[in-house]
Design a protein around this motif. Structure first.
Motif, mmCIF file in Angstrom:
data_model
loop_
_atom_site.group_PDB
_atom_site.id
_atom_site.type_symbol
_atom_site.label_atom_id
_atom_site.label_comp_id
_atom_site.label_asym_id
_atom_site.label_seq_id
_atom_site.Cartn_x
_atom_site.Cartn_y
_atom_site.Cartn_z
ATOM 1 N N ALA A 87 -68.824 -38.331 -20.277
ATOM 2 C CA ALA A 87 -67.906 -39.361 -19.793
ATOM 3 C C ALA A 87 -68.584 -40.719 -19.929
ATOM 4 O O ALA A 87 -69.808 -40.807 -20.012
ATOM 5 C CB ALA A 87 -67.526 -39.094 -18.332
ATOM 6 N N PRO A 88 -67.798 -41.813 -19.941
ATOM 7 C CA PRO A 88 -68.376 -43.147 -20.172
ATOM 8 C C PRO A 88 -69.261 -43.673 -19.053
ATOM 9 O O PRO A 88 -69.959 -44.660 -19.253
ATOM 10 C CB PRO A 88 -67.136 -44.043 -20.355
ATOM 11 N N SER A 89 -69.240 -43.064 -17.873
ATOM 12 C CA SER A 89 -70.099 -43.495 -16.768
ATOM 13 C C SER A 89 -70.235 -42.355 -15.776
ATOM 14 O O SER A 89 -69.508 -41.351 -15.855
ATOM 15 C CB SER A 89 -69.505 -44.724 -16.063
ATOM 16 N N GLY A 90 -71.142 -42.522 -14.817
ATOM 17 C CA GLY A 90 -71.292 -41.505 -13.786
ATOM 18 C C GLY A 90 -70.037 -41.350 -12.951
ATOM 19 O O GLY A 90 -69.622 -40.228 -12.631
ATOM 20 N N LEU A 91 -69.411 -42.470 -12.584
ATOM 21 C CA LEU A 91 -68.176 -42.393 -11.793
ATOM 22 C C LEU A 91 -67.048 -41.762 -12.597
ATOM 23 O O LEU A 91 -66.226 -41.021 -12.045
ATOM 24 C CB LEU A 91 -67.780 -43.787 -11.305
ATOM 25 N N ASN A 92 -67.002 -42.022 -13.903
ATOM 26 C CA ASN A 92 -66.027 -41.336 -14.757
ATOM 27 C C ASN A 92 -66.230 -39.835 -14.709
ATOM 28 O O ASN A 92 -65.267 -39.060 -14.715
ATOM 29 C CB ASN A 92 -66.171 -41.807 -16.201
ATOM 30 N N ALA A 242 -57.218 -34.085 -22.128
ATOM 31 C CA ALA A 242 -55.945 -34.731 -21.848
ATOM 32 C C ALA A 242 -56.136 -36.142 -21.285
ATOM 33 O O ALA A 242 -55.332 -37.045 -21.542
ATOM 34 C CB ALA A 242 -55.137 -33.884 -20.869
ATOM 35 N N LEU A 243 -57.207 -36.347 -20.517
ATOM 36 C CA LEU A 243 -57.472 -37.650 -19.911
ATOM 37 C C LEU A 243 -58.095 -38.637 -20.899
ATOM 38 O O LEU A 243 -58.179 -39.831 -20.600
ATOM 39 C CB LEU A 243 -58.384 -37.483 -18.696
ATOM 40 N N GLY A 244 -58.551 -38.157 -22.039
ATOM 41 C CA GLY A 244 -59.024 -39.051 -23.082
ATOM 42 C C GLY A 244 -60.413 -39.610 -22.904
ATOM 43 O O GLY A 244 -60.728 -40.674 -23.439
ATOM 44 N N PHE A 245 -61.278 -38.925 -22.167
ATOM 45 C CA PHE A 245 -62.647 -39.411 -21.988
ATOM 46 C C PHE A 245 -63.372 -39.447 -23.339
ATOM 47 O O PHE A 245 -63.267 -38.521 -24.140
ATOM 48 C CB PHE A 245 -63.412 -38.503 -21.025
ATOM 49 N N SER A 246 -64.098 -40.518 -23.580
ATOM 50 C CA SER A 246 -64.839 -40.653 -24.825
ATOM 51 C C SER A 246 -66.104 -41.463 -24.586
ATOM 52 O O SER A 246 -66.114 -42.390 -23.766
ATOM 53 C CB SER A 246 -63.973 -41.360 -25.877
ATOM 54 N N THR A 247 -67.180 -41.119 -25.266
ATOM 55 C CA THR A 247 -68.439 -41.845 -25.127
ATOM 56 C C THR A 247 -68.918 -42.308 -26.492
ATOM 57 O O THR A 247 -68.681 -41.654 -27.512
ATOM 58 C CB THR A 247 -69.534 -40.959 -24.490
ATOM 59 N N SER A 248 -69.606 -43.429 -26.499
ATOM 60 C CA SER A 248 -70.113 -44.003 -27.733
ATOM 61 C C SER A 248 -71.230 -43.144 -28.307
ATOM 62 O O SER A 248 -72.136 -42.709 -27.581
ATOM 63 C CB SER A 248 -70.636 -45.412 -27.448
#
Length: 398
Positions: A87-92, A242-248
């Protein structure tokens, strides 16, 4: 031949070098893409079929290619899981876990010592979705069990907790959860798989802010959710996509770089932090030291039983006025003021004690609290810095 975790961390995620790749870089390149090409329609359909069966196979760039897959494998090794989702961050990552495992009408129990933004997530998104929560101290299993409701589905904990590093008896919490058929999700950023492994202690899901110790250089934001039960993994897989999480891919590459040295960094920082604890123990203004690896911490026995190591985090309650505490913090020369942690640098934060009113572990009579992250500087230099800053704070009148 079976290898230790430390050996695996040095070899996983490297570029292949074999008969098919006779020349190769040491580090796996950052593989960036938005679009995935398929050799044929049959290959495309086969990808859809395998994805539907839960396989980690790429059909679109959002999931990430080889760089992402390598780091996901590393996270599984660190945490003792079977599947990891980025996920893009810990909170994500926290959001991913909770939104995947809870539905409208569900209730969850939350340890009162959790990371502050969890309360904000609860107050906004989750409540709007008709997901209810109860916060409670989880030091007493009878109290925990008394707060379970007919619609409780999940227990969310952080051990050690945020701000005060309260060590929870995770195996006991898991026993209560299993008795009532509840899932246990835990924030393991403090341990990051090196110092603490909650899945080994019975938790169902481990959430880690890769931003902190795994990244290790304060130059990326990322989170990970790790699980080993197939049913839980399926829920996470379906929902995270489904939620679309993406990381660089570049951030993932940085995380792989950082994890190579996590063990040596954390051990060095843990050693320095114990020396800092010993220094503050000798100061007249010290009311309490919060660091479970310190022998005088009230949770030390739990840490010794369940943890594998420690890190550079501690908090100290000081018998200073707010004005004195502010002078102390601002007089430090080697500590930057900041509320992140896990990097190579030393940080300090003057904690607003209003944030601690809901923490049963906090003594409400204490006037101030500072939270510190001990970096890789010479600990003797850090202690000298404390001494000069404390002298300035003591000189403050009123």
């Amino acid at each position: 031949m079976a290898h230790s975790l430390l050996t695996k961390l040095s070899h996983l995620g490297t570029a292949p070098c074999d008969e098919f790749h006779p020349r190769a870089p040491v580090a796996l390149p950052s593989m960036r893409t938005s679009t995935v090409r398929f050799n044929s329609i049959d290959d495309l359909h086969d990808t859809y079929k395998r994805q539907a069966a839960g396989e980690r196979i790429v059909g679109y760039g959002r999931m990430g290619m080889d760089t992402h897959a390598a780091f996901e494998q590393i996270m599984c090794e660190l945490e003792g899981g079977s599947r990891a989702f980025l996920a893009p961050s810990g909170l994500n990552a926290i959001s991913m876990a909770l939104l995947s495992l809870l539905s409208a009408g569900d209730h969850m129990l939350i340890a009162d010592c959790v990371y502050g933004p969890v309360r904000q997530l609860d107050d906004t998104v989750l409540r709007r979705m008709n997901i209810s929560s109860t916060y409670c101290s989880m030091r007493d299993m009878a109290t925990l069990e008394a707060n379970i409701q007919p619609n409780t589905k999940l227990i969310y904990v952080e051990s050690p907790g945020s701000l005060l590093f309260e060590m929870l008896d995770l195996p006991a919490i898991v026993t209560v959860a299993k008795k009532h058929n509840l899932l246990v999700v835990t924030d393991n950023t403090w341990g990051s798989g090196i110092a603490y492994r909650p899945l080994d202690l019975g938790a169902d899901v481990s959430v880690v802010a890769v931003t902190k110790y795994i990244g290790g250089h304060s130059d990326l934001l990322m989170g990970a959710v790790v699980a080993k039960d197939e049913a839980v993994i399926k829920q996470l897989d379906i929902n995270q996509y489904a939620l679309g999480f993406s990381t660089s891919a570049d951030d993932v590459w940085l995380a792989i770089r950082g994890v190579r040295t996590i063990d040596v960094r954390m051990k060095r920082q843990a050693e320095s932090t114990l020396k800092v604890c010993e220094f503050f123990e000798q100061q007249a203004e010290t009311l309490q030291i919060y660091h479970p690896a310190y022998a005088k911490d009230v949770n030390h026995a739990l840490w010794k039983r369940d943890a594998l190591g420690s890190n550079g985090m501690l908090s100290v309650a000081l018998n200073f006025t707010k004005a004195q505490t502010k002078v102390f913090v601002e007089a430090l020369e080697l500590f930057s003021i900041g509320y992140s942690w896990g990097g190579y640098e030393s940080l300090i934060d003057m904690v607003n004690t209003d944030f601690l009113k809901n923490h049963a572990y906090w003594n409400q009579n204490y006037p101030s609290l500072v939270r510190m992250h001990i970096g890789l500087e010479s600990v003797e230099d850090l202690i000298a810095d404390y001494e000069q800053a404390l002298a300035k704070a003591r000189a403050v009148v009123g």
